[in-house]
Design a protein around this motif. Structure first.
Motif, PDB file in Angstrom:
ATOM      1  N   PHE A  86      58.886  76.524   8.455  1.00 53.31           N
ATOM      2  CA  PHE A  86      58.154  76.279   7.217  1.00 53.31           C
ATOM      3  C   PHE A  86      56.666  76.463   7.462  1.00 53.31           C
ATOM      4  CE2 PHE A  86      61.929  73.676   7.334  1.00 53.31           C
ATOM      5  CZ  PHE A  86      62.512  73.879   6.098  1.00 53.31           C
ATOM      6  N   LEU A  87      55.975  76.924   6.457  1.00 50.86           N
ATOM      7  CA  LEU A  87      54.523  76.987   6.512  1.00 50.86           C
ATOM      8  C   LEU A  87      53.957  75.566   6.496  1.00 50.86           C
ATOM      9  CD1 LEU A  87      51.901  78.697   6.330  1.00 50.86           C
ATOM     10  CD2 LEU A  87      52.129  78.554   3.844  1.00 50.86           C
ATOM     11  N   ILE A  88      54.465  74.731   5.582  1.00 47.82           N
ATOM     12  CA  ILE A  88      53.949  73.377   5.379  1.00 47.82           C
ATOM     13  C   ILE A  88      55.096  72.381   5.388  1.00 47.82           C
ATOM     14  CG2 ILE A  88      52.807  71.827   3.714  1.00 47.82           C
ATOM     15  CD1 ILE A  88      51.456  74.379   2.556  1.00 47.82           C
ATOM     16  N   GLU A  89      54.870  71.250   6.039  1.00 46.58           N
ATOM     17  CA  GLU A  89      55.776  70.108   5.936  1.00 46.58           C
ATOM     18  C   GLU A  89      55.013  68.984   5.265  1.00 46.58           C
ATOM     19  OE1 GLU A  89      58.347  66.990   8.703  1.00 46.58           O
ATOM     20  OE2 GLU A  89      57.218  68.605   9.661  1.00 46.58           O
ATOM     21  N   LEU A  90      55.577  68.449   4.200  1.00 46.76           N
ATOM     22  CA  LEU A  90      54.972  67.303   3.528  1.00 46.76           C
ATOM     23  C   LEU A  90      55.495  66.044   4.219  1.00 46.76           C
ATOM     24  CD1 LEU A  90      55.255  68.423  -0.197  1.00 46.76           C
ATOM     25  CD2 LEU A  90      53.317  68.664   1.370  1.00 46.76           C
ATOM     26  N   VAL A  91      54.601  65.355   4.908  1.00 46.49           N
ATOM     27  CA  VAL A  91      55.014  64.198   5.696  1.00 46.49           C
ATOM     28  C   VAL A  91      55.240  62.989   4.793  1.00 46.49           C
ATOM     29  CG1 VAL A  91      53.928  65.003   7.817  1.00 46.49           C
ATOM     30  CG2 VAL A  91      52.624  63.601   6.239  1.00 46.49           C
ATOM     31  N   GLY A  92      56.142  62.141   5.248  1.00 44.35           N
ATOM     32  CA  GLY A  92      56.440  60.924   4.515  1.00 44.35           C
ATOM     33  C   GLY A  92      57.637  61.034   3.589  1.00 44.35           C
ATOM     34  N   LEU A  93      58.222  62.212   3.470  1.00 48.21           N
ATOM     35  CA  LEU A  93      59.375  62.378   2.570  1.00 48.21           C
ATOM     36  C   LEU A  93      60.701  62.384   3.326  1.00 48.21           C
ATOM     37  CD1 LEU A  93      57.937  65.055   0.096  1.00 48.21           C
ATOM     38  CD2 LEU A  93      58.003  62.562  -0.155  1.00 48.21           C
ATOM     39  N   GLU A  94      60.656  62.279   4.630  1.00 49.08           N
ATOM     40  CA  GLU A  94      61.830  62.120   5.492  1.00 49.08           C
ATOM     41  C   GLU A  94      62.823  63.270   5.431  1.00 49.08           C
ATOM     42  OE1 GLU A  94      63.477  58.196   5.169  1.00 49.08           O
ATOM     43  OE2 GLU A  94      61.505  57.268   5.204  1.00 49.08           O
ATOM     44  N   ALA A  95      62.337  64.475   5.187  1.00 49.52           N
ATOM     45  CA  ALA A  95      63.222  65.639   5.130  1.00 49.52           C
ATOM     46  C   ALA A  95      63.839  65.951   6.486  1.00 49.52           C
ATOM     47  CB  ALA A  95      62.466  66.848   4.608  1.00 49.52           C
ATOM     48  N   ARG A  96      63.102  65.700   7.552  1.00 47.22           N
ATOM     49  CA  ARG A  96      63.621  66.007   8.891  1.00 47.22           C
ATOM     50  C   ARG A  96      64.911  65.244   9.187  1.00 47.22           C
ATOM     51  NH1 ARG A  96      60.629  68.772  12.945  1.00 47.22           N
ATOM     52  NH2 ARG A  96      58.653  69.509  12.084  1.00 47.22           N
ATOM     53  N   GLN A  97      65.039  64.030   8.669  1.00 49.87           N
ATOM     54  CA  GLN A  97      66.266  63.265   8.880  1.00 49.87           C
ATOM     55  C   GLN A  97      67.456  63.960   8.219  1.00 49.87           C
ATOM     56  OE1 GLN A  97      63.282  62.144   8.310  1.00 49.87           O
ATOM     57  NE2 GLN A  97      62.947  60.121   9.178  1.00 49.87           N
ATOM     58  N   LYS A  98      67.232  64.509   7.039  1.00 49.31           N
ATOM     59  CA  LYS A  98      68.295  65.207   6.314  1.00 49.31           C
ATOM     60  C   LYS A  98      68.728  66.477   7.051  1.00 49.31           C
ATOM     61  CE  LYS A  98      68.629  65.468   1.761  1.00 49.31           C
ATOM     62  NZ  LYS A  98      68.284  65.729   0.367  1.00 49.31           N
ATOM     63  N   LEU A  99      67.806  67.071   7.793  1.00 50.05           N
ATOM     64  CA  LEU A  99      68.046  68.347   8.476  1.00 50.05           C
ATOM     65  C   LEU A  99      68.095  68.185   9.995  1.00 50.05           C
ATOM     66  CD1 LEU A  99      65.486  70.385   6.341  1.00 50.05           C
ATOM     67  CD2 LEU A  99      67.972  70.281   6.017  1.00 50.05           C
ATOM     68  N   SER A 100      68.388  66.991  10.465  1.00 48.87           N
ATOM     69  CA  SER A 100      68.244  66.659  11.880  1.00 48.87           C
ATOM     70  C   SER A 100      69.119  67.478  12.825  1.00 48.87           C
ATOM     71  CB  SER A 100      68.505  65.167  12.107  1.00 48.87           C
ATOM     72  OG  SER A 100      69.833  64.843  11.748  1.00 48.87           O
ATOM     73  N   GLU A 101      70.165  68.105  12.333  1.00 43.51           N
ATOM     74  CA  GLU A 101      71.025  68.891  13.227  1.00 43.51           C
ATOM     75  C   GLU A 101      70.451  70.271  13.558  1.00 43.51           C
ATOM     76  OE1 GLU A 101      74.782  70.716  11.343  1.00 43.51           O
ATOM     77  OE2 GLU A 101      74.205  69.173   9.876  1.00 43.51           O
ATOM     78  N   TYR A 102      69.330  70.625  12.939  1.00 43.97           N
ATOM     79  CA  TYR A 102      68.752  71.959  13.126  1.00 43.97           C
ATOM     80  C   TYR A 102      67.384  71.887  13.795  1.00 43.97           C
ATOM     81  CZ  TYR A 102      72.224  72.737   9.518  1.00 43.97           C
ATOM     82  OH  TYR A 102      73.379  72.752   8.798  1.00 43.97           O
ATOM     83  N   PRO A 103      67.066  72.898  14.616  1.00 51.03           N
ATOM     84  CA  PRO A 103      65.694  72.997  15.108  1.00 51.03           C
ATOM     85  C   PRO A 103      64.767  73.326  13.934  1.00 51.03           C
ATOM     86  CG  PRO A 103      67.176  74.451  16.351  1.00 51.03           C
ATOM     87  CD  PRO A 103      67.939  73.931  15.179  1.00 51.03           C
TER      88      PRO A 103
END
Length: 172
Positions: A146-163
């Protein structure tokens, strides 16, 4: 060059309380756009990929020059009814309702390693659906960028199985 300064903040768009990160100001600056693509490629350049896939529409803007630079094919993930011919579809839930992504049947072959590219990682819903679409097509998700990650929205947890790699992190 500080690319974050090239991204315009528009408050209360598309509705009150939302801070929209507008990348069009970065894209219209040729030097900034070129640096952004080159920097993103440097973040994920070691990953083994067969294809680049990106959801409409701003994912196309980043995915196309990346695919070109890497000499890889580009697969477009579209909203329903935008692709001619047979498609594979994945529906997903939104906060208020549902949406879907489609890809041409046969665009992703079994076993192909697919790099998913989009402009902004916010809640992760669209990219989760994109990953499911890759899997339904028989492919493997090699990673997400991604170009930008908006922090604080916890998207990484939803996508945690992927680099996942992001060029910049900004407040939501």
């Amino acid at each position: 060059m500080d690319l974050a300064n090239k991204v315009r903040l528009i408050k209360d768009f598309p509705k009150p309380g939302i801070n929209f990160r507008d990348i069009t100001t970065l894209l219209q600056d040729g030097e900034a756009f070129q640096q952004a693509v080159n920097d993103i490629l440097a973040l994920c350049g070691d990953w083994e990929v067969d294809l680049i896939a990106c959801p409409e529409s701003r994912g196309f803007v980043l995915g196309a020059p990346m695919a070109y630079a890497l000499g890889k094919g580009l697969v477009l993930l579209r909203k329903p009814g935008k692709l001619p011919g047979k498609t594979v579809r994945h529906e997903y839930n939104l906060e208020y309702g549902t949406d879907a992504l489609e890809v041409h049947e046969g665009a992703i072959l079994p076993g192909q390693r697919v790099l998913l590219v989009d402009d902004v990682l916010a809640t992760g819903g669209t990219m989760f659906a994109a990953a499911e679409l890759v899997k339904k097509s028989g492919g493997q998700v090699a990673g997400m960028v991604f170009l930008i990650e908006l922090v604080g929205l916890e998207a990484r947890q939803k996508l945690s199985e992927y680099p996942i790699v992001t060029l910049m992190q900004l407040e939501a």
